[in-house]
Write a protein that holds these residues in place. Structure first.
Motif, short mmCIF file in Angstrom:
data_model
loop_
_atom_site.label_atom_id
_atom_site.label_comp_id
_atom_site.label_asym_id
_atom_site.label_seq_id
_atom_site.Cartn_x
_atom_site.Cartn_y
_atom_site.Cartn_z
N TYR A 39 -13.35 15.14 21.88
CA TYR A 39 -12.69 15.72 20.72
C TYR A 39 -11.28 16.11 21.14
CZ TYR A 39 -11.49 19.35 17.29
OH TYR A 39 -10.85 20.11 16.35
N ASP A 40 -10.28 15.56 20.44
CA ASP A 40 -8.88 15.87 20.72
C ASP A 40 -8.27 16.51 19.48
OD1 ASP A 40 -6.29 16.06 21.58
OD2 ASP A 40 -5.97 13.90 21.81
N PRO A 41 -8.12 17.85 19.47
CA PRO A 41 -7.59 18.52 18.28
C PRO A 41 -6.08 18.40 18.11
CG PRO A 41 -8.05 20.13 19.97
CD PRO A 41 -8.52 18.81 20.50
N GLU A 44 -2.98 14.07 15.06
CA GLU A 44 -2.98 14.29 13.62
C GLU A 44 -3.46 13.04 12.92
OE1 GLU A 44 -2.91 16.31 10.34
OE2 GLU A 44 -2.32 17.27 12.19
N ALA A 46 -7.22 15.04 13.83
CA ALA A 46 -7.94 15.24 15.09
C ALA A 46 -8.83 14.02 15.39
CB ALA A 46 -8.79 16.50 15.02
N ILE A 48 -12.08 12.34 16.91
CA ILE A 48 -13.46 12.64 17.26
C ILE A 48 -14.12 11.32 17.62
CG2 ILE A 48 -15.66 13.56 16.47
CD1 ILE A 48 -14.02 15.11 14.33
N THR A 68 -19.53 24.46 16.16
CA THR A 68 -18.42 23.52 16.27
C THR A 68 -18.93 22.10 16.52
OG1 THR A 68 -17.09 25.30 17.18
CG2 THR A 68 -16.24 23.07 17.45
N LEU A 72 -18.45 18.64 14.26
CA LEU A 72 -17.98 17.36 14.78
C LEU A 72 -18.99 16.25 14.50
CD1 LEU A 72 -16.42 18.48 18.17
CD2 LEU A 72 -15.24 17.96 16.03
#
Length: 167
Positions: A39-41, A44, A46, A48, A68, A72
């Motif tokens: 997971y890379d928040p 833009e 994010a 998943i 959380t 996801l």
């Protein structure tokens, strides 16, 4: 108890997470049974990435996701497939931005645009007469007079008409 949760591996102020299956008593960054996704928040939107089959396997053998991790799994579509496999009815929540604050009270209704108002505001003169007052692009709008007033002591860039011609 076996949990599906996030393990942070990102640098300082650059979060990046692994979605892992681990024993609930282990530390957040401790040893895990299996990594089932990332997971890379910061991207833009994010990013998943979850291995669908492995996530379904761990859910079917009793692994419990954290809040959380469940979010996801829902975003990746794994949770809906898991609920269908269990025979339970599942209606996904409408996608929204996580951690958004709800608006206070009902939203005000926008005022409808009425064509009558536009007719009242419209000028009674023909359009051609309205544009006749504007200077034509061929005749300069006083930049020569301003240049004539400028002396050699002043730099040319400070003159408004000269600055507009340069850009």
């Amino acid at each position: 108890m076996v949990r599906i949760r996030l393990s942070r591996i990102g640098a300082k102020k650059r979060p990046f997470y692994r979605v892992v299956v681990t024993d609930s008593k282990r530390a957040r960054g401790g040893r895990s049974k299996e990594v089932i996704g990332t997971y890379d928040p910061l991207t833009e939107p994010a990013t998943i990435r979850i291995v669908h089959e492995r996530a379904l396997h761990w859910l079917s053998v009793g692994a419990q996701p954290t809040d959380t991790a469940k979010y996801l799994l829902e975003e990746a579509g794994v949770w809906a497939d898991f609920m269908k496999a269990k025979g339970k009815e599942y209606t996904p929540k409408p996608k929204s931005v996580p951690f958004a604050t709800p608006a206070a009270g009902p939203a005000p209704e926008p005022e409808p645009v009425v064509e009558e108002v536009a007719a009242e505001v419209a000028p009674e003169e023909p359009v051609a007469e309205a544009h006749a007052e504007e200077p034509s692009p061929e005749t300069p709008a006083e930049p020569e007079a301003q240049v004539a007033e400028a002396t050699s002591d002043e730099p040319a860039a400070t003159v408004e008409g000269d600055a507009e011609q340069q850009s």
